[in-house]
Motif scaffolding. Structure first.
Motif, PDB file in Angstrom:
ATOM      1  N   MET A 116     -20.230   9.187  -9.070  1.00  0.00           N
ATOM      2  CA  MET A 116     -21.294  10.175  -9.127  1.00  0.00           C
ATOM      3  C   MET A 116     -21.137  11.187 -10.265  1.00  0.00           C
ATOM      4  N   PRO A 117     -19.923  11.681 -10.593  1.00  0.00           N
ATOM      5  CA  PRO A 117     -19.836  12.588 -11.742  1.00  0.00           C
ATOM      6  C   PRO A 117     -20.344  11.960 -13.038  1.00  0.00           C
ATOM      7  N   LEU A 118     -20.048  10.677 -13.250  1.00  0.00           N
ATOM      8  CA  LEU A 118     -20.559   9.999 -14.441  1.00  0.00           C
ATOM      9  C   LEU A 118     -22.074   9.814 -14.333  1.00  0.00           C
ATOM     10  N   ALA A 119     -22.552   9.453 -13.151  1.00  0.00           N
ATOM     11  CA  ALA A 119     -23.998   9.295 -12.958  1.00  0.00           C
ATOM     12  C   ALA A 119     -24.732  10.587 -13.294  1.00  0.00           C
ATOM     13  N   THR A 120     -24.160  11.716 -12.910  1.00  0.00           N
ATOM     14  CA  THR A 120     -24.767  13.008 -13.199  1.00  0.00           C
ATOM     15  C   THR A 120     -24.846  13.246 -14.701  1.00  0.00           C
ATOM     16  N   ARG A 121     -23.804  12.837 -15.426  1.00  0.00           N
ATOM     17  CA  ARG A 121     -23.813  13.000 -16.881  1.00  0.00           C
ATOM     18  C   ARG A 121     -24.869  12.120 -17.542  1.00  0.00           C
ATOM     19  N   LEU A 122     -25.168  10.977 -16.935  1.00  0.00           N
ATOM     20  CA  LEU A 122     -26.175  10.068 -17.499  1.00  0.00           C
ATOM     21  C   LEU A 122     -27.596  10.450 -17.122  1.00  0.00           C
ATOM     22  N   SER A 123     -27.756  11.245 -16.085  1.00  0.00           N
ATOM     23  CA  SER A 123     -29.053  11.403 -15.421  1.00  0.00           C
ATOM     24  C   SER A 123     -30.122  12.088 -16.267  1.00  0.00           C
ATOM     25  N   ASP A 124     -29.749  12.803 -17.332  1.00  0.00           N
ATOM     26  CA  ASP A 124     -30.764  13.453 -18.163  1.00  0.00           C
ATOM     27  C   ASP A 124     -31.611  12.442 -18.919  1.00  0.00           C
ATOM     28  N   ARG A 125     -30.990  11.310 -19.289  1.00  0.00           N
ATOM     29  CA  ARG A 125     -31.707  10.327 -20.105  1.00  0.00           C
ATOM     30  C   ARG A 125     -31.735   8.928 -19.496  1.00  0.00           C
ATOM     31  N   CYS A 126     -31.021   8.736 -18.387  1.00  0.00           N
ATOM     32  CA  CYS A 126     -30.987   7.439 -17.718  1.00  0.00           C
ATOM     33  C   CYS A 126     -31.205   7.626 -16.218  1.00  0.00           C
ATOM     34  N   THR A 127     -31.669   6.596 -15.564  1.00  0.00           N
ATOM     35  CA  THR A 127     -31.682   6.547 -14.106  1.00  0.00           C
ATOM     36  C   THR A 127     -30.416   5.828 -13.677  1.00  0.00           C
ATOM     37  N   ALA A 128     -29.502   6.558 -13.065  1.00  0.00           N
ATOM     38  CA  ALA A 128     -28.205   6.001 -12.697  1.00  0.00           C
ATOM     39  C   ALA A 128     -28.180   5.618 -11.222  1.00  0.00           C
ATOM     40  N   VAL A 129     -27.652   4.439 -10.939  1.00  0.00           N
ATOM     41  CA  VAL A 129     -27.533   3.926  -9.576  1.00  0.00           C
ATOM     42  C   VAL A 129     -26.050   3.793  -9.248  1.00  0.00           C
ATOM     43  N   VAL A 130     -25.606   4.452  -8.193  1.00  0.00           N
ATOM     44  CA  VAL A 130     -24.239   4.269  -7.698  1.00  0.00           C
ATOM     45  C   VAL A 130     -24.317   3.579  -6.345  1.00  0.00           C
ATOM     46  N   TYR A 131     -23.356   2.726  -6.049  1.00  0.00           N
ATOM     47  CA  TYR A 131     -23.399   1.996  -4.779  1.00  0.00           C
ATOM     48  C   TYR A 131     -21.987   1.744  -4.269  1.00  0.00           C
ATOM     49  N   ASP A 132     -21.894   1.561  -2.963  1.00  0.00           N
ATOM     50  CA  ASP A 132     -20.636   1.168  -2.338  1.00  0.00           C
ATOM     51  C   ASP A 132     -20.516  -0.346  -2.411  1.00  0.00           C
ATOM     52  N   ARG A 133     -19.533  -0.836  -3.148  1.00  0.00           N
ATOM     53  CA  ARG A 133     -19.307  -2.274  -3.164  1.00  0.00           C
ATOM     54  C   ARG A 133     -18.976  -2.757  -1.751  1.00  0.00           C
ATOM     55  N   ARG A 134     -19.241  -4.021  -1.474  1.00  0.00           N
ATOM     56  CA  ARG A 134     -19.015  -4.537  -0.123  1.00  0.00           C
ATOM     57  C   ARG A 134     -17.574  -4.284   0.324  1.00  0.00           C
ATOM     58  N   GLY A 135     -17.446  -3.912   1.596  1.00  0.00           N
ATOM     59  CA  GLY A 135     -16.137  -3.598   2.139  1.00  0.00           C
ATOM     60  C   GLY A 135     -15.706  -2.167   1.912  1.00  0.00           C
ATOM     61  N   ARG A 136     -16.615  -1.322   1.425  1.00  0.00           N
ATOM     62  CA  ARG A 136     -16.264   0.067   1.129  1.00  0.00           C
ATOM     63  C   ARG A 136     -17.373   0.996   1.601  1.00  0.00           C
ATOM     64  N   GLY A 137     -16.994   2.207   1.948  1.00  0.00           N
ATOM     65  CA  GLY A 137     -17.982   3.234   2.268  1.00  0.00           C
ATOM     66  C   GLY A 137     -18.967   2.790   3.325  1.00  0.00           C
ATOM     67  N   GLU A 138     -20.234   2.904   3.009  1.00  0.00           N
ATOM     68  CA  GLU A 138     -21.304   2.619   3.962  1.00  0.00           C
ATOM     69  C   GLU A 138     -21.844   1.201   3.858  1.00  0.00           C
ATOM     70  N   SER A 139     -21.305   0.397   2.957  1.00  0.00           N
ATOM     71  CA  SER A 139     -21.765  -0.986   2.809  1.00  0.00           C
ATOM     72  C   SER A 139     -21.025  -1.901   3.775  1.00  0.00           C
ATOM     73  N   GLY A 140     -21.626  -3.066   4.049  1.00  0.00           N
ATOM     74  CA  GLY A 140     -21.019  -4.041   4.948  1.00  0.00           C
ATOM     75  C   GLY A 140     -19.984  -4.894   4.250  1.00  0.00           C
ATOM     76  N   ASP A 141     -19.468  -5.873   4.973  1.00  0.00           N
ATOM     77  CA  ASP A 141     -18.422  -6.737   4.421  1.00  0.00           C
ATOM     78  C   ASP A 141     -18.455  -8.082   5.113  1.00  0.00           C
ATOM     79  N   THR A 142     -19.462  -8.884   4.791  1.00  0.00           N
ATOM     80  CA  THR A 142     -19.589 -10.206   5.392  1.00  0.00           C
ATOM     81  C   THR A 142     -18.494 -11.127   4.857  1.00  0.00           C
ATOM     82  N   ARG A 143     -17.866 -11.891   5.750  1.00  0.00           N
ATOM     83  CA  ARG A 143     -16.806 -12.799   5.346  1.00  0.00           C
ATOM     84  C   ARG A 143     -17.280 -14.245   5.456  1.00  0.00           C
TER      85      ARG A 143
END
Length: 260
Positions: free
Chosen positions: A38-65
């Motif tokens: 997110m800190p990098l996304a914030t630096r990009l946000s003036d001129r870019c639309t930045a998308v951050v996400y939880d890769r599978r198995g982390r944070g709020e994302s799932g982890d199908t095996r």
């Protein structure tokens, strides 16, 4: 994370969107979640639309095996589709290896940028080190010892034993253990630890490969090798930066690249 989408195998992926301009999806490395970017996304946000996400198995994302690198590539394809059908990609460390694989696999990306993908081609004994880490990591995770898995990874990055002992006593350790199983994902993404030159030669979009001037020499050499292996590669070195690159230094370089 405020948004959710679903990957091809049904895995739910959590993501956030910030800013305006060309779409850029940021891919985190080992032991990190979307929030790390997110800190990098914030630096990009003036001129870019930045998308951050939880890769599978982390944070709020799932982890199908079972896990496979191809599933993480499908995750990126699902995210690209969710945010409009085309995007640029940026990945740091092992997340950069995933970005390169996604671009080589035909995910509809406009550009790709990576920061210090730790391919060990230029590290003496690098291949043997990677093989040893792979074996020890698999054993630690199979036996339910996430703390040991985290320690193995931290040693791989070059941290000393005293620093690791200090990390174990810190408030962040529980969070590191929680995402420790995903170390196997990053290990799979890195393959045998060496730059897959033939694979990345299939990438048809512009690629920016960046390294820090204060990082170990093998990191800088690997970064240059990536730029030389892809057909449309560019290499940059950020003086004074290490593997823990400062967003305010990296951000303008990425913004200029992504906005053309």
């Amino acid at each position: 994370m405020d948004e959710m989408t679903t990957s091809r195998d049904g895995t739910r992926l959590a993501y956030d969107v910030i800013g305006q301009g060309p779409m850029v999806i940021l891919v985190s490395g080992a032991l990190s979640t979307g929030g790390t970017m997110m800190p990098l996304a914030t630096r990009l946000s003036d001129r870019c639309t930045a998308v951050v996400y939880d890769r599978r198995g982390r944070g709020e994302s799932g982890d199908t095996r079972p896990y496979a690198v191809a599933r993480e590539v499908e995750d990126l394809a699902a995210l690209v589709d969710a945010v409009g059908g085309e995007a640029a990609l940026f990945g740091v460390s092992s997340g950069g290896a995933l970005v390169l694989e996604a671009a080589a696999s035909g995910v509809p990306v406009r550009q790709a940028a990576v920061y210090e993908v730790p391919f060990a081609d230029f590290l003496e004994g690098g291949a043997e080190r990677e093989a040893r880490y792979k074996e020890q990591l698999g054993q630690a995770l199979a036996e339910g010892r996430p703390g040991e898995a985290v320690e193995l990874f931290l040693r791989l990055t070059g941290l000393g034993e005293e620093v690791i002992r200090g990390a174990r006593q810190s408030p962040m350790w529980a969070g590191l253990e929680a995402v420790a199983p995903s170390l196997a994902h990053d290990d799979a993404v890195m393959g045998d630890g060496l730059l897959p030159r033939e694979r990345v030669a299939a990438i048809s979009v512009p690629v920016l490969s960046v390294a820090g001037g204060a990082s170990p020499g093998f990191m800088r050499e690997a970064s240059r090798a990536i730029a030389e292996a892809v057909p449309l590669g560019t290499h940059r070195v950020l003086e004074g930066q290490t593997h823990m690159v400062e967003p305010e230094v990296l951000g303008p370089v990425l913004t200029d690249f992504f906005t053309g």
